[in-house]
Design an enzyme around this catalytic site. Structure first.
Site, mmCIF file in Angstrom:
data_model
loop_
_atom_site.group_PDB
_atom_site.id
_atom_site.type_symbol
_atom_site.label_atom_id
_atom_site.label_comp_id
_atom_site.label_asym_id
_atom_site.label_seq_id
_atom_site.Cartn_x
_atom_site.Cartn_y
_atom_site.Cartn_z
ATOM 1 N N ASP A 139 0.830 -1.208 0.000
ATOM 2 C CA ASP A 139 0.000 0.000 0.000
ATOM 3 C C ASP A 139 0.870 1.267 0.000
ATOM 4 O OD1 ASP A 139 -2.348 1.402 -0.091
ATOM 5 O OD2 ASP A 139 -3.207 0.492 1.704
ATOM 6 N N HIS A 140 0.190 2.406 -0.005
ATOM 7 C CA HIS A 140 0.876 3.680 -0.217
ATOM 8 C C HIS A 140 1.936 3.970 0.858
ATOM 9 C CE1 HIS A 140 -2.525 4.825 2.384
ATOM 10 N NE2 HIS A 140 -1.742 5.784 2.847
ATOM 11 N N LYS A 141 3.042 4.485 0.384
ATOM 12 C CA LYS A 141 4.177 4.934 1.193
ATOM 13 C C LYS A 141 4.854 3.811 1.995
ATOM 14 C CE LYS A 141 2.885 9.795 1.546
ATOM 15 N NZ LYS A 141 2.649 10.946 2.452
ATOM 16 N N ALA A 142 4.551 2.550 1.677
ATOM 17 C CA ALA A 142 5.308 1.451 2.286
ATOM 18 C C ALA A 142 6.708 1.423 1.675
ATOM 19 C CB ALA A 142 4.596 0.126 2.055
#
Length: 210
Positions: A139-142
């Protein structure tokens, strides 16, 4: 991509790597594997040509062919990457299935294996030489470090950090903001709700140290 690909390794993820390149219309010239019993055999009509350290094949890399390292074992994977870096001055290419979704601002390094239906969210960062199996979600910004393996169907939620060499089994859920330390292992089906230290192995729901 104009040049064909030579796949280093003929076991494990080598066959799905061939499927990934086929899904993108990229020609695979052949496989190289240290197991001599495989030499002269074929995988889906593509030949196993010889040994990865054979200069006759290595000299093709960078000029007439690209390279992809399809080896599950991190130690041997690193050896082959270093071999290509030092003897051919090249980095392995990415193998990204045509059905994977890669956000426009996700960042990817070199030599990653990204199988069918993988999702990389906005601002996600994937290091180098990672293996993301079918249907994994990042998911986002992982942030995923180098040489990380993520099993089929695992969900890596937003702003999770997975450090170099970690192994995430199939069907794992890692909740937002958690850090998985270097070379840690998370057993299949686990739900990780707190950070995992370097070299630790955790399993269960919620995941606990084994």
């Amino acid at each position: 991509m104009d040049n064909p690909v030579i796949i280093f390794g003929a076991k494990g993820i080598a066959h799905p790597a061939l499927e990934i390149f086929n899904s993108n219309g990229i020609v695979v010239y052949g496989f190289l594997d240290e197991d001599e019993s495989l030499h002269g055999t074929e995988i889906n009509t593509v030949p196993v040509l010889g040994h990865p350290e054979d200069d006759g094949f290595l000299k093709l890399i960078g000029k007439k062919a690209e390279a992809f390292v399809a080896v599950d074992d991190n130690k041997y994977r690193k050896f082959l990457v270093e071999l290509l870096n030092e003897r051919r001055k090249v980095q392995p290419i990415n193998a990204i299935h045509s059905t994977a979704f890669i956000s426009s601002d996700a960042v990817l390094g070199h030599g990653n294996f990204i199988n069918a239906k993988v999702v990389l969210g906005s601002g996600a960062t994937i290091g180098q030489h990672c293996i993301l199996h079918t249907g994994a979600i990042v998911d986002h910004k992982a942030k995923i470090g180098d040489f990380v393996q993520i099993g089929a169907g695992s969900i890596i939620n937003s702003e999770v950090t997975i450090e170099e060499g970690a192994f995430i089994g199939s069907g794992v859920t890692i909740v937002s903001g958690v850090t998985i330390g270097k070379n840690a292992r998370v057993g299949a089906g686990s739900v990780v709700i707190s950070s995992v230290g370097a070299n630790e192995t955790v399993f269960g729901n919620p995941a606990a140290k084994v």
